[in-house]
Design a protein around this motif. Structure first.
Motif, PDB file in Angstrom:
ATOM      1  N   SER A 194      -4.031 -18.184 -11.091  1.00 19.87           N
ATOM      2  CA  SER A 194      -4.666 -17.991  -9.786  1.00 19.87           C
ATOM      3  C   SER A 194      -4.991 -16.523  -9.540  1.00 19.87           C
ATOM      4  CB  SER A 194      -3.777 -18.541  -8.660  1.00 19.87           C
ATOM      5  OG  SER A 194      -2.591 -17.801  -8.557  1.00 19.87           O
ATOM      6  N   GLY A 229     -16.085 -18.746  -0.344  1.00 18.79           N
ATOM      7  CA  GLY A 229     -15.019 -19.721  -0.551  1.00 18.79           C
ATOM      8  C   GLY A 229     -13.779 -19.086  -1.146  1.00 18.79           C
ATOM      9  N   ASP A 230     -13.252 -19.714  -2.202  1.00 19.53           N
ATOM     10  CA  ASP A 230     -12.019 -19.237  -2.828  1.00 19.53           C
ATOM     11  C   ASP A 230     -12.227 -17.967  -3.638  1.00 19.53           C
ATOM     12  OD1 ASP A 230     -10.753 -21.395  -1.770  1.00 19.53           O
ATOM     13  OD2 ASP A 230     -10.645 -22.524  -3.626  1.00 19.53           O
ATOM     14  N   HIS A 268     -10.694 -14.142  -7.518  1.00 19.48           N
ATOM     15  CA  HIS A 268     -10.077 -15.297  -6.882  1.00 19.48           C
ATOM     16  C   HIS A 268      -9.161 -14.836  -5.756  1.00 19.48           C
ATOM     17  CE1 HIS A 268      -7.197 -18.737  -6.549  1.00 19.48           C
ATOM     18  NE2 HIS A 268      -8.364 -19.349  -6.480  1.00 19.48           N
ATOM     19  N   ARG A 307     -11.325 -17.350   3.781  1.00 13.17           N
ATOM     20  CA  ARG A 307     -11.065 -16.283   2.829  1.00 13.17           C
ATOM     21  C   ARG A 307     -12.302 -15.420   2.613  1.00 13.17           C
ATOM     22  NH1 ARG A 307      -8.106 -19.759  -1.705  1.00 13.17           N
ATOM     23  NH2 ARG A 307      -7.572 -21.344  -0.228  1.00 13.17           N
ATOM     24  N   HIS A 364      -4.560 -18.380  -2.303  1.00 17.76           N
ATOM     25  CA  HIS A 364      -4.157 -19.033  -1.064  1.00 17.76           C
ATOM     26  C   HIS A 364      -2.664 -18.795  -0.829  1.00 17.76           C
ATOM     27  CE1 HIS A 364      -3.868 -22.004   2.098  1.00 17.76           C
ATOM     28  NE2 HIS A 364      -2.848 -22.533   1.456  1.00 17.76           N
ATOM     29  N   PHE A 379      -4.315 -10.894  -0.579  1.00 14.85           N
ATOM     30  CA  PHE A 379      -4.504 -12.081  -1.411  1.00 14.85           C
ATOM     31  C   PHE A 379      -3.781 -12.000  -2.748  1.00 14.85           C
ATOM     32  CE2 PHE A 379      -8.266 -11.630   1.281  1.00 14.85           C
ATOM     33  CZ  PHE A 379      -8.285 -12.856   1.920  1.00 14.85           C
TER      34      PHE A 379
END
Length: 187
Positions: free
Chosen positions: A15, A162-163, A38, A158, A41, A65
């Protein structure tokens, strides 16, 4: 030449990832390296703690993050992108010293730093090690902007992408990439 490379964190957590890519420029186009980072989360309570610090203008060490720790074996692949931007004509700063610089996407701030830390070995000798990290934080602003961004962050927002958060390295940024490469080679 089109090329895409995938960089995974030193901790091997997939991640924590960065993707760099290029498209073949035409004659009149500037060379650009496109990046996607990335945005990890976090659980609600971690987000709340991070958002509270953000509201009061304090920064988390690893960003909002989580940080990406680049590995020394990534130096060659990263150097390809630096050479793509400047055609390999830039003078590379080979000095090994802690450094830090920032760059921005549309919504976030990226902090790149080569930090020295001392590692004690079994025989009690102290060895200096280096670590190159990339951390992402929400953009600073006045208190109303921070309140607005903190509320969006707590609700799960975020980035407009998106991600992943997207950014671009232009030819003027080649020197920064070369510094990252020389830092990685020192690790």
């Amino acid at each position: 030449m089109e090329k895409t490379e995938f960089f995974i964190c030193k901790c091997h957590d997939i991640s924590h990832q960065l993707v760099l890519g290029t498209f073949e420029p035409t004659e009149d186009e500037e060379r650009v390296v496109y990046g996607s980072f990335h945005l990890v989360h976090l659980e609600f309570w971690d987000k709340l703690k991070s958002a509270t610090k953000y509201l009061f203008g304090r920064k988390r060490k690893d960003g909002d993050f989580d940080a990406l720790l680049l590995r020394p074996e990534d130096a060659g692949r990263l150097e390809w992108f630096a050479n793509f931007l400047d055609g390999g004509t830039s003078a590379t700063d080979m000095a090994v010293a802690p450094f830090a610089f920032t760059f921005c996407s549309k919504e976030n701030v990226y902090e790149v730093s080569l930090e020295a830390y001392q590692d004690t070995l079994n025989d009690r000798s102290i060895q200096t090690e280096y670590e190159l990290s990339v951390s992402v934080s929400l953009k600073p602003g006045n208190v109303f902007y921070r309140l607005y961004r903190a509320a969006k962050y707590l609700s799960g927002y975020r980035s407009c992408y998106g991600d992943f958060d997207s950014f671009e390295f232009m030819p003027t940024d080649a020197v920064k990439l070369h510094r990252m490469v020389s830092g990685l080679r020192a690790c």
